[in-house]
Design a protein around this motif. Structure first.
Motif, PDB file in Angstrom:
ATOM      1  N   THR A 120     -30.876   2.919  -2.127  1.00  0.00           N
ATOM      2  CA  THR A 120     -31.227   1.548  -1.734  1.00  0.00           C
ATOM      3  C   THR A 120     -30.169   0.513  -2.104  1.00  0.00           C
ATOM      4  O   THR A 120     -29.837  -0.359  -1.298  1.00  0.00           O
ATOM      5  N   GLU A 121     -29.615   0.609  -3.306  1.00  0.00           N
ATOM      6  CA  GLU A 121     -28.709  -0.445  -3.794  1.00  0.00           C
ATOM      7  C   GLU A 121     -27.239  -0.151  -3.521  1.00  0.00           C
ATOM      8  O   GLU A 121     -26.486  -1.052  -3.114  1.00  0.00           O
ATOM      9  N   GLN A 122     -26.802   1.083  -3.729  1.00  0.00           N
ATOM     10  CA  GLN A 122     -25.384   1.399  -3.507  1.00  0.00           C
ATOM     11  C   GLN A 122     -24.930   1.150  -2.066  1.00  0.00           C
ATOM     12  O   GLN A 122     -23.841   0.606  -1.858  1.00  0.00           O
ATOM     13  N   PRO A 123     -25.736   1.511  -1.043  1.00  0.00           N
ATOM     14  CA  PRO A 123     -25.306   1.191   0.331  1.00  0.00           C
ATOM     15  C   PRO A 123     -25.139  -0.307   0.573  1.00  0.00           C
ATOM     16  O   PRO A 123     -24.276  -0.727   1.359  1.00  0.00           O
ATOM     17  N   VAL A 124     -25.927  -1.121  -0.106  1.00  0.00           N
ATOM     18  CA  VAL A 124     -25.815  -2.574   0.023  1.00  0.00           C
ATOM     19  C   VAL A 124     -24.481  -3.044  -0.546  1.00  0.00           C
ATOM     20  O   VAL A 124     -23.762  -3.847   0.068  1.00  0.00           O
ATOM     21  N   VAL A 125     -24.123  -2.523  -1.726  1.00  0.00           N
ATOM     22  CA  VAL A 125     -22.852  -2.903  -2.366  1.00  0.00           C
ATOM     23  C   VAL A 125     -21.678  -2.442  -1.514  1.00  0.00           C
ATOM     24  O   VAL A 125     -20.712  -3.183  -1.312  1.00  0.00           O
ATOM     25  N   ARG A 126     -21.766  -1.217  -0.994  1.00  0.00           N
ATOM     26  CA  ARG A 126     -20.692  -0.712  -0.129  1.00  0.00           C
ATOM     27  C   ARG A 126     -20.599  -1.523   1.163  1.00  0.00           C
ATOM     28  O   ARG A 126     -19.511  -1.701   1.708  1.00  0.00           O
ATOM     29  N   GLY A 127     -21.732  -2.012   1.633  1.00  0.00           N
ATOM     30  CA  GLY A 127     -21.718  -2.841   2.833  1.00  0.00           C
ATOM     31  C   GLY A 127     -21.027  -4.169   2.590  1.00  0.00           C
ATOM     32  O   GLY A 127     -20.317  -4.686   3.459  1.00  0.00           O
ATOM     33  N   TYR A 128     -21.226  -4.716   1.392  1.00  0.00           N
ATOM     34  CA  TYR A 128     -20.611  -6.011   1.064  1.00  0.00           C
ATOM     35  C   TYR A 128     -19.100  -5.862   0.892  1.00  0.00           C
ATOM     36  O   TYR A 128     -18.327  -6.696   1.371  1.00  0.00           O
ATOM     37  N   TYR A 129     -18.691  -4.824   0.182  1.00  0.00           N
ATOM     38  CA  TYR A 129     -17.266  -4.546   0.001  1.00  0.00           C
ATOM     39  C   TYR A 129     -16.946  -3.189   0.622  1.00  0.00           C
ATOM     40  O   TYR A 129     -16.838  -2.180  -0.066  1.00  0.00           O
ATOM     41  N   SER A 130     -16.802  -3.165   1.940  1.00  0.00           N
ATOM     42  CA  SER A 130     -16.473  -1.927   2.646  1.00  0.00           C
ATOM     43  C   SER A 130     -15.008  -1.570   2.425  1.00  0.00           C
ATOM     44  O   SER A 130     -14.143  -2.446   2.426  1.00  0.00           O
ATOM     45  N   ASN A 131     -14.754  -0.274   2.246  1.00  0.00           N
ATOM     46  CA  ASN A 131     -13.381   0.200   2.067  1.00  0.00           C
ATOM     47  C   ASN A 131     -12.650   0.134   3.401  1.00  0.00           C
ATOM     48  O   ASN A 131     -12.981   0.845   4.331  1.00  0.00           O
ATOM     49  N   LYS A 132     -11.657  -0.753   3.494  1.00  0.00           N
ATOM     50  CA  LYS A 132     -10.950  -0.973   4.760  1.00  0.00           C
ATOM     51  C   LYS A 132      -9.452  -0.671   4.598  1.00  0.00           C
ATOM     52  O   LYS A 132      -8.605  -1.505   4.889  1.00  0.00           O
ATOM     53  N   ILE A 133      -9.122   0.527   4.098  1.00  0.00           N
ATOM     54  CA  ILE A 133      -7.727   0.925   3.960  1.00  0.00           C
ATOM     55  C   ILE A 133      -7.328   1.713   5.203  1.00  0.00           C
ATOM     56  O   ILE A 133      -7.925   2.741   5.519  1.00  0.00           O
ATOM     57  N   SER A 134      -6.322   1.215   5.910  1.00  0.00           N
ATOM     58  CA  SER A 134      -5.856   1.861   7.137  1.00  0.00           C
ATOM     59  C   SER A 134      -4.443   2.394   6.903  1.00  0.00           C
ATOM     60  O   SER A 134      -3.564   1.654   6.471  1.00  0.00           O
ATOM     61  N   GLU A 135      -4.238   3.686   7.174  1.00  0.00           N
ATOM     62  CA  GLU A 135      -2.924   4.292   6.976  1.00  0.00           C
ATOM     63  C   GLU A 135      -2.284   4.607   8.317  1.00  0.00           C
ATOM     64  O   GLU A 135      -2.918   5.164   9.195  1.00  0.00           O
ATOM     65  N   SER A 136      -1.004   4.237   8.435  1.00  0.00           N
ATOM     66  CA  SER A 136      -0.260   4.580   9.645  1.00  0.00           C
ATOM     67  C   SER A 136       0.620   5.791   9.349  1.00  0.00           C
ATOM     68  O   SER A 136       0.854   6.139   8.192  1.00  0.00           O
ATOM     69  N   GLU A 137       1.121   6.419  10.405  1.00  0.00           N
ATOM     70  CA  GLU A 137       1.968   7.598  10.239  1.00  0.00           C
ATOM     71  C   GLU A 137       3.236   7.217   9.494  1.00  0.00           C
ATOM     72  O   GLU A 137       3.842   6.172   9.766  1.00  0.00           O
ATOM     73  N   PRO A 138       3.659   8.035   8.509  1.00  0.00           N
ATOM     74  CA  PRO A 138       4.883   7.717   7.763  1.00  0.00           C
ATOM     75  C   PRO A 138       6.082   7.552   8.682  1.00  0.00           C
ATOM     76  O   PRO A 138       6.244   8.292   9.647  1.00  0.00           O
ATOM     77  N   ARG A 139       6.909   6.539   8.380  1.00  0.00           N
ATOM     78  CA  ARG A 139       8.107   6.286   9.177  1.00  0.00           C
ATOM     79  C   ARG A 139       9.308   6.199   8.258  1.00  0.00           C
ATOM     80  O   ARG A 139       9.189   6.314   7.054  1.00  0.00           O
ATOM     81  N   GLN A 140      10.495   5.988   8.840  1.00  0.00           N
ATOM     82  CA  GLN A 140      11.707   5.830   8.054  1.00  0.00           C
ATOM     83  C   GLN A 140      11.915   4.325   7.803  1.00  0.00           C
ATOM     84  O   GLN A 140      12.075   3.561   8.754  1.00  0.00           O
ATOM     85  N   TYR A 141      11.882   3.940   6.541  1.00  0.00           N
ATOM     86  CA  TYR A 141      12.209   2.570   6.172  1.00  0.00           C
ATOM     87  C   TYR A 141      13.468   2.612   5.319  1.00  0.00           C
ATOM     88  O   TYR A 141      13.683   3.557   4.555  1.00  0.00           O
ATOM     89  N   GLY A 142      14.246   1.561   5.399  1.00  0.00           N
ATOM     90  CA  GLY A 142      15.422   1.473   4.509  1.00  0.00           C
ATOM     91  C   GLY A 142      14.959   0.948   3.176  1.00  0.00           C
ATOM     92  O   GLY A 142      14.484   1.673   2.324  1.00  0.00           O
ATOM     93  N   THR A 143      15.098  -0.345   2.997  1.00  0.00           N
ATOM     94  CA  THR A 143      14.563  -0.979   1.808  1.00  0.00           C
ATOM     95  C   THR A 143      13.239  -1.611   2.194  1.00  0.00           C
ATOM     96  O   THR A 143      12.926  -1.756   3.357  1.00  0.00           O
ATOM     97  N   ALA A 144      12.472  -2.003   1.178  1.00  0.00           N
ATOM     98  CA  ALA A 144      11.167  -2.606   1.465  1.00  0.00           C
ATOM     99  C   ALA A 144      11.362  -3.864   2.262  1.00  0.00           C
ATOM    100  O   ALA A 144      12.208  -4.691   1.969  1.00  0.00           O
ATOM    101  N   GLN A 145      10.586  -4.025   3.319  1.00  0.00           N
ATOM    102  CA  GLN A 145      10.716  -5.189   4.200  1.00  0.00           C
ATOM    103  C   GLN A 145       9.856  -6.322   3.656  1.00  0.00           C
ATOM    104  O   GLN A 145       8.753  -6.114   3.293  1.00  0.00           O
TER     105      GLN A 145
END
Length: 200
Positions: free
Chosen positions: A175-200
């Motif tokens: 009952t309570e944990q789904p409410v907390v997860r709903g308020y702060y949903s994990n929204k981490i999105s990962e893209s495919e690794p690419r070649q970067y030089g230095t940090a942009q």
């Protein structure tokens, strides 16, 4: 008349190969092998009606975290655009997700209905976009994931304490944990690794 040398009977080695093979099979079957389990991630519910819809995210709702091949971490959102130390990442992420000062350059508060609880005001459309280089050290990648996960965990603990008077782990799982997860949903999105030089 001298006694002849007595022949010492040799060991029968005809079954040695069979025994070795049986032992090999035995150890292969009984030995447990470690496997990489990866990082735990809770995926959003699949909705076939949303597949055709184009997802448009406002710039203020996105925080980009880039890790280049030199393992440098660069963060960009509405209030910060610079390279950071790993020790800063958790607090930066918490401030971005929660937007406690209602900063117009950070995710906007919107009405969001949580099933079984009602309508709340939260930054439901925020996204943390994680981008890595193909040569990024796995340990650094893991630390970045850990810090971002800790940010969500601490925010959930704080909100659960304020709302239910206890930390997230002590809340009722159904009952309570789904409410907390709903308020702060994990929204981490990962893209495919690419070649970067230095940090942009």
């Amino acid at each position: 008349m001298g006694k002849g040398k007595r022949k010492v009977p040799g060991l029968n080695q005809s079954s040695t190969a069979d025994i070795s093979f049986i032992l090999l099979i035995f150890f292969l079957v009984t030995t447990s092998m470690d496997t990489d389990s990866g990082l735990p991630r809770r995926l959003p519910d699949w909705n076939p009606d949303e597949i055709e819809q184009e997802v448009k995210v406002k710039e203020r709702n996105v925080m980009t975290v880039q890790v280049n091949k030199f393992n440098e971490i660069h963060v960009k959102n509405g209030v910060i655009n610079r390279s950071i130390d790993i020790s800063e990442l958790k607090e930066i992420a918490k401030y971005f997700i929660a937007n406690p000062d209602n900063n117009p350059d950070l995710p906007a508060f919107e009405d969001y209905e949580i099933e079984g609880y009602g309508v709340v005001q939260t930054t439901v459309k925020h996204v943390i976009a994680l981008q890595t280089d193909r040569d990024t050290n796995y340990d650094v990648y893991f630390q970045v994931q850990h810090e971002l996960t800790k940010a969500y965990s601490e925010l959930r603990d704080e909100w659960a304490q304020k709302t239910f008077g206890k930390k997230y782990a002590q809340c009722d799982e159904k009952t309570e944990q789904p409410v907390v997860r709903g308020y702060y949903s994990n929204k981490i999105s990962e893209s495919e690794p690419r070649q970067y030089g230095t940090a942009q």
